[in-house]
Scaffold this active site. Sequence first.
Site, PDB file in Angstrom:
ATOM      1  N   SER A  48       0.870  -1.186   0.000  1.00 46.83           N
ATOM      2  CA  SER A  48       0.000   0.000   0.000  1.00 46.83           C
ATOM      3  C   SER A  48       0.897   1.224   0.000  1.00 46.83           C
ATOM      4  O   SER A  48       1.355   1.679   1.036  1.00 46.83           O
ATOM      5  CB  SER A  48      -0.885  -0.010   1.240  1.00 46.83           C
ATOM      6  OG  SER A  48      -0.063   0.037   2.390  1.00 46.83           O
ATOM      7  N   MET A  67       3.739   1.977   5.280  1.00 49.85           N
ATOM      8  CA  MET A  67       3.366   1.045   4.220  1.00 49.85           C
ATOM      9  C   MET A  67       3.003  -0.321   4.811  1.00 49.85           C
ATOM     10  O   MET A  67       3.625  -0.760   5.774  1.00 49.85           O
ATOM     11  CB  MET A  67       4.588   0.898   3.311  1.00 49.85           C
ATOM     12  CG  MET A  67       4.300   0.270   1.981  1.00 49.85           C
ATOM     13  SD  MET A  67       5.811   0.257   0.988  1.00 49.85           S
ATOM     14  CE  MET A  67       5.847   1.932   0.370  1.00 49.85           C
ATOM     15  N   CYS A  68       1.998  -0.974   4.259  1.00 44.23           N
ATOM     16  CA  CYS A  68       1.751  -2.340   4.689  1.00 44.23           C
ATOM     17  C   CYS A  68       1.747  -3.253   3.483  1.00 44.23           C
ATOM     18  O   CYS A  68       1.691  -2.803   2.340  1.00 44.23           O
ATOM     19  CB  CYS A  68       0.485  -2.460   5.534  1.00 44.23           C
ATOM     20  SG  CYS A  68      -1.041  -2.449   4.650  1.00 44.23           S
ATOM     21  N   SER A  69       1.892  -4.524   3.775  1.00 43.55           N
ATOM     22  CA  SER A  69       1.946  -5.526   2.717  1.00 43.55           C
ATOM     23  C   SER A  69       0.597  -6.226   2.680  1.00 43.55           C
ATOM     24  O   SER A  69       0.027  -6.535   3.725  1.00 43.55           O
ATOM     25  CB  SER A  69       3.098  -6.470   3.052  1.00 43.55           C
ATOM     26  OG  SER A  69       2.780  -7.779   2.738  1.00 43.55           O
TER      27      SER A  69
END
Length: 191
Positions: A48, A67-69
């Site tokens: 993201s 940020m995330c996965s």
Amino acid sequence: MASIRSLWTGLVVLGVLGVLGVLQMGAQAQVSMQPDFQQDKFMGRWFSAGLASNSSWFREKKATMSMCSTVVAPSADGGLNLTSTFLRKDQCETRTMQLQPTGTPGSYSYHSPRWGRTSLISVVEINYDEYALVDTKGVDHDFRMATLYSRTQTPRAELKEKFSTFCEAQGFTEDTIVFLPQTDKCLKEEE
Ligand SMILES: *[C@@H]1O[C@H](CO)[C@@H](O)[C@H](O)[C@H]1NC(C)=O
Ligand SMILES: *[C@@H]1O[C@H](CO)[C@@H](O)[C@H](O)[C@H]1NC(C)=O
């Protein structure tokens, strides 16, 4: 008698205007969709990289978000499981969102058991191996969000530009758009 008739006419006109207003709002809220969307190529890991939302929740949190996965996988009902891993209070947390198909390719509905609310999630534009622009809209509540998913943690400048342009076209002001910073935590290939 005449005044009752004009009252009725007035009410009918108001009713018609009301219906037109609703139709117009529906049309405005409509986003374009990726033509010939191929769900199988949407699968796998994304990051993201960008978010835009004018919700007060987002305005408060955006400075501290990273940020995330997100792993996109097919679910049993023909929809998707979106499993996100993100940093929260120094720990990696994982959450799965179960998206139901709506019948339109690239369009899904999501019911949040936590908030009891339903949203429509649409893939607006995707090239599968680099980026996806995703629109989220509340069905039964006032919520709009745009997400830039990237296959890498370092999206190209042109891609960020594209996302900003998209968000502004959707009515998001500049201060509601963020590009999330990378973290050294929770983004590894742990699964
Ligand atoms: C967000 O924007 C929409 C219109 O795009 C508006 O209806 C809504 O009230 C806004 N919400 C907030 C929290 O500002
Ligand atoms: C999708 O996620 C739900 C909830 O975590 C899980 O129960 C289900 O098994 C998953 N479906 C698939 C096909 O992995």
